[in-house]
Structure formats: structure tokens, C-alpha cells
Design an enzyme around this catalytic site. Structure first.
Site, mmCIF file in Angstrom:
data_model
loop_
_atom_site.group_PDB
_atom_site.id
_atom_site.type_symbol
_atom_site.label_atom_id
_atom_site.label_comp_id
_atom_site.label_asym_id
_atom_site.label_seq_id
_atom_site.Cartn_x
_atom_site.Cartn_y
_atom_site.Cartn_z
ATOM 1 N N ASP A 1 5.843 2.753 2.073
ATOM 2 C CA ASP A 1 5.094 1.525 2.351
ATOM 3 C C ASP A 1 4.283 1.784 3.618
ATOM 4 O O ASP A 1 4.824 1.834 4.723
ATOM 5 C CB ASP A 1 6.071 0.363 2.560
ATOM 6 C CG ASP A 1 5.373 -0.973 2.824
ATOM 7 O OD1 ASP A 1 4.154 -0.965 3.090
ATOM 8 O OD2 ASP A 1 6.060 -2.012 2.781
ATOM 9 N N HIS A 2 2.964 1.948 3.452
ATOM 10 C CA HIS A 2 2.116 2.353 4.570
ATOM 11 C C HIS A 2 1.958 1.254 5.613
ATOM 12 O O HIS A 2 1.464 1.503 6.715
ATOM 13 C CB HIS A 2 0.741 2.793 4.054
ATOM 14 C CG HIS A 2 0.166 3.960 4.800
ATOM 15 N ND1 HIS A 2 0.606 4.333 6.050
ATOM 16 C CD2 HIS A 2 -0.818 4.838 4.478
ATOM 17 C CE1 HIS A 2 -0.082 5.380 6.474
ATOM 18 N NE2 HIS A 2 -0.946 5.709 5.533
ATOM 19 N N ARG A 3 2.366 0.027 5.294
ATOM 20 C CA ARG A 3 2.356 -1.036 6.297
ATOM 21 C C ARG A 3 3.426 -0.790 7.352
ATOM 22 O O ARG A 3 3.279 -1.196 8.520
ATOM 23 C CB ARG A 3 2.605 -2.399 5.646
ATOM 24 C CG ARG A 3 1.593 -2.816 4.599
ATOM 25 C CD ARG A 3 2.045 -4.076 3.875
ATOM 26 N NE ARG A 3 3.356 -3.891 3.243
ATOM 27 C CZ ARG A 3 4.016 -4.854 2.595
ATOM 28 N NH1 ARG A 3 3.487 -6.067 2.519
ATOM 29 N NH2 ARG A 3 5.194 -4.612 2.041
ATOM 30 N N PRO B 1 0.841 -1.203 0.000
ATOM 31 C CA PRO B 1 0.000 0.000 0.000
ATOM 32 C C PRO B 1 0.875 1.252 0.000
ATOM 33 O O PRO B 1 1.583 1.532 0.971
ATOM 34 C CB PRO B 1 -0.803 -0.131 1.298
ATOM 35 C CG PRO B 1 0.032 -0.992 2.187
ATOM 36 C CD PRO B 1 0.799 -1.921 1.292
ATOM 37 N N ILE C 1 5.427 2.411 7.461
ATOM 38 C CA ILE C 1 5.704 3.825 7.718
ATOM 39 C C ILE C 1 4.393 4.601 7.760
ATOM 40 O O ILE C 1 3.635 4.625 6.774
ATOM 41 C CB ILE C 1 6.632 4.402 6.626
ATOM 42 C CG1 ILE C 1 7.950 3.617 6.583
ATOM 43 C CG2 ILE C 1 6.892 5.879 6.866
ATOM 44 C CD1 ILE C 1 8.846 3.977 5.418
#
Length: 434
Positions: A406-408, A231, A410
Site C-alpha cells: 500500500d503506497h500510501r 495504490p 509504505i
């Protein structure tokens, strides 16, 4: 038994390669460390060394062959052929089994082998042929192979009931011509990636086609996986470049006698590396069960080659001098275009930088290079209206930079802190040299 020489994985992303050139021929003696072949991977052309000693008995894959899967047998070192040893047992099997027998009585040769190895061992549970292939070779007795050829049975779809899942006569006689065992099909589907979409029909327009290189195939696969599985969150800042450009000019004047000329990109590599140390929550890698935090910043830098992008790594860029970064980057980029990089020079990296400013692109959003946690996309610097520190309106050299995170791993706030740190360093470049 012959010693199988298999297609090696010469880079972490390599799934298949091109056997570009054989440097040995059948009958040659080789010893450990001898260069046997040149193999073109998705990133470079590399030499393949022998591990075992012996005589080249057979070359299984001709030079120039594309799409050779990692683990496929490409040559054999001299030894007893797999099918030559069991021949006497096969004759016994043929002589003692004139009529079709069941799985327990139709394999005297195989049973004899099993008894010799382990007298009290029970018969193993049947396993699919797909699970006991050695490279591309299905384990089957010579008689079973002969019967399969006569009946038109595909051995890759037959379940073996002999020792270690070996296919014997009774297994083939039970199989239907062309039938595939459900277990084999299930194993194949489990190993294979999701079915690729059907290629688009080429319109009836004059055209030419170009075969995809290994590098282009890998780029397509990795970027598709990145966009599908990671994501992305995008954060953009506008950065004033005037002080950095002035400092670059002064440094280049001082480095001229050493033959070093800094590019703007060299300074941006340094700025990103220092930013990652200042905001360690962005210098990370996500895995399914842990978050890896790095204590130094190794920057992967996108380099365009005729076959596609490759990302050589400037290691320890946070602590390296600008002259070192510049010298190493020029060397890495030149060897990347010549496909001469070593695997350790284009793997790893804690974050990436991609600069398209030289093409006049003002802003873009880059795709994260897995398993890294972020990539910084650099646009062109150009003259724009700008509010000066004293509040007056003026003209300044402005560059847009976009971070893909990477929203997982950060959070948006942490990504914003990194972008702010990067902006501050570029606008006050002496601070990243301290």
C-alpha cells in the site's frame, strides 16, 4: 412493545447473510445464551445466541432466506405490538378530523403522546421516513397507513411531521401517489453504495448459472475496493531455495516421531513474519488519519475453498516455532474449508501470504487484503540457471516472490528492504530460527 431480534454482524466484513436454519419456533421460550439459529456469513456458518429472555412471538424471516441485511428484523420476542397500543388514539384522530387538516392540527393522537412525554417540547422538525425507519418498518399512525393504502402512497417516500418523525394523516393526504420525498431519496442515495454496473447480456450460448454465495459477493466487493482505493506498488525478488529445502528435510526427519510434517509454506510464513519485525515500516496499517504500526506479525494465509478464498490468521508467527505454525495452519485450513472458523480466526492479521506455487504459477501480483499494508505472492520453485556465490554458472532451485504494498503507507524503499530481508532469511534459513 415487542423486542426485535435483528440480523447480527457476525464478522467485520458481513453486510448480509443467509438465515440457514431456525432452532426455535413461534411460541418457544428462550433465555439469554440459548442458540436460536444458524446463520451463514461470508466466511462461515455460525450459531446465533439469544440475548434477551421471552417467548418467540413471530418469526419474520424464514429459514433458508438469502441476502438478509445486517440489522434487519428476523424475529420478535413477545411484547405489545407497535401498532396495537396507538389504536384508541387513532380512533380519536379519525373522529375529530373528518376533513383534511394541516400538519399542526391533523395529529391529535400523536400530539397527545408527545404532550404526555414532554409537555413543553416544541414540535420536532420534519424528517424523512428513511431516517426513522426501525429495521424495515416505517413509523406511521394506523390511520395514516390506511389512507396511504387507499391512495397508493409509498410511505417510505413520505416526510413525517409527527413526534420523532412519525407519519400522520395530514402527511399522507399531502403526498402524491407514488411520489418520493426528496429527503428520503437523498438519504437512500447517501446510504447506498455507488450504483453497480449493469450486468452483461448473456450471449445465446448453452450455459448454466450459479447463484453467488455470500463469500463470493464479499470477495468481489473487497477486492474491487482494494484495487480502486489502495495504490499498489509491486516489488519482485528471485530467491534460491536449496538451503531451505535441505533444512526442511532435516527438520521433518526429526519431527516425524511427533507427527509433524513441515511444508515449504510453513517456512515461508515464518520468513515473512520475521521480515516484518526486521523491517517494521512494512508491518503497518493505513487509516485516514493515522498510521498504525504493529509490534508483532500475524500472518493471514490465503486458503482456497470451493466458494472462494479465505484468509485464516497465524498469530504471533514471528515468535512461534515452525512446528506450531505447521500444526495450526493445517487445523485452520481444514476448518476454513468446512466453514467452521470463528471470526477471530480469520480477522485481523498484519500482512498476508498467498502461495500459488503448487499450481505451477511462476509469478503473480496479489491484491492487498484491506486494511493490511502488504501481501506477499509466492510462485513455484523450479530449476533455473543461477550464478553461484563463487561466480560460476550453475543450476539452482529458484522461486519468485512479489510483494504488493500500500503506497500510501509504505514507501518503495521500505518495501524493497522487506523483500531483501525475506530473500536473506529464505536463503539462510537457520537465521530465522535463532
Amino acid at each position: 412493545m415487542p423486542i426485535e431480534i435483528k440480523m447480527p454482524a457476525l464478522s467485520p466484513t458481513m453486510e448480509e447473510g443467509t438465515l440457514a436454519k431456525w432452532l426455535v419456533k413461534e411460541g418457544d421460550e428462550v433465555k439469554s445464551g440459548d442458540i436460536m439459529a444458524e446463520i451463514e456469513t461470508d466466511k462461515a456458518t455460525m450459531e446465533f445466541e439469544a440475548v434477551d429472555e421471552g417467548r418467540i412471538a413471530k418469526i419474520m424471516v424464514a429459514e433458508g432466506t438469502d441476502g438478509v441485511k445486517v440489522g434487519a428484523v428476523i424475529a420478535l420476542l413477545e411484547g405489545e405490538d407497535e401498532e396495537s397500543a396507538p389504536q384508541p388514539a387513532a380512533k380519536k384522530e379519525e373522529a375529530t378530523a373528518p376533513a383534511p387538516l394541516d400538519a399542526d392540527h391533523g395529529k391529535p393522537a400523536d400530539a397527545a403522546v408527545a404532550k404526555e412525554e414532554k409537555p413543553a417540547a416544541p414540535a420536532p422538525a420534519p424528517t424523512s421516513a428513511a431516517a426513522h425507519q426501525d429495521g424495515e418498518r416505517v413509523k406511521a399512525s394506523p390511520l395514516a397507513r390506511r389512507i396511504a393504502a387507499d391512495k397508493g402512497v409509498d410511505l417510505s417516500g413520505v416526510t413525517g411531521s409527527g413526534p420523532n418523525g412519525r407519519i400522520v394523516k395530514a402527511d399522507v393526504e399531502k403526498a402524491q401517489p407514488g411520489a418520493a420525498a426528496p429527503a428520503a431519496a437523498a438519504a437512500a442515495s447517501a446510504e447506498a453504495p455507488a450504483a453497480a454496473p449493469k450486468p452483461a447480456q448473456v450471449p445465446d450460448i448453452p450455459h448454466e448459472t450459479t447463484k453467488l454465495s455470500n463469500m463470493r459477493k464479499t470477495i468481489a466487493r473487497r477486492l474491487t475496493e482494494s484495487k480502486q482505493q489502495v495504490p499498489h506498488i509491486y516489488l519482485t525478488v528471485d530467491v534460491q531455495l536449496d538451503k531451505l529445502l535441505k533444512l526442511r528435510g532435516e527438520l521433518n526427519a526429526g519431527l516425524e516421531s511427533r507427527g509433524v510434517k513441515l511444508s515449504v509454506n510453513d517456512l515461508l510464513i515464518k520468513a515473512l513474519a520475521v521480515s516484518l519485525i526486521q523491517v517494521p515500516k512494512c508491518n503497518v496499517m493505513f487509516t485516514p488519519d493515522q498510521l498504525v504500526s504493529f509490534h508483532r506479525a500475524d500472518i493471514s494465509v490465503a486458503v482456497s475453498t470451493p466458494e472462494g478464498l479465505i484468509t485464516p490468521v497465524v498469530t504471533e508467527a514471528d515468535s512461534a516455532s515452525l512446528s506450531s505454525i505447521s500444526t495450526r495452519m493445517k487445523d485452520l485450513a481444514a476448518r476454513a474449508r468446512d466453514k467452521k472458523l470463528k471470526p477471530e480466526e480469520f480477522t485481523g492479521g498484519t500482512a498476508s501470504l498467498s502461495n500459488m506455487g503448487m499450481f505451477g504459477i511462476k509469478q503473480f501480483e496479489a491484491v492487498i487484503n484491506p486494511p493490511q499494508g502488504m501481501i506477499l505472492a509466492i510462485g513455484a520453485g523450479d530449476k533455473r540457471p543461477w550464478v553461484m556465490p563463487d561466480g560460476s554458472l550453475g543450476v539452482a532451485s529458484i522461486m519468485s516472490a512479489t510483494g504488493s504494498f500500500d503506497h500510501r503507507a509504505i514507501d518503495g524503499a521500505d518495501g524493497a528492504q522487506l523483500m531483501q530481508a525475506f530473500k536473506t532469511l529464505v536463503e539462510n534459513p537457520l537465521s530465522m530460527l535463532a
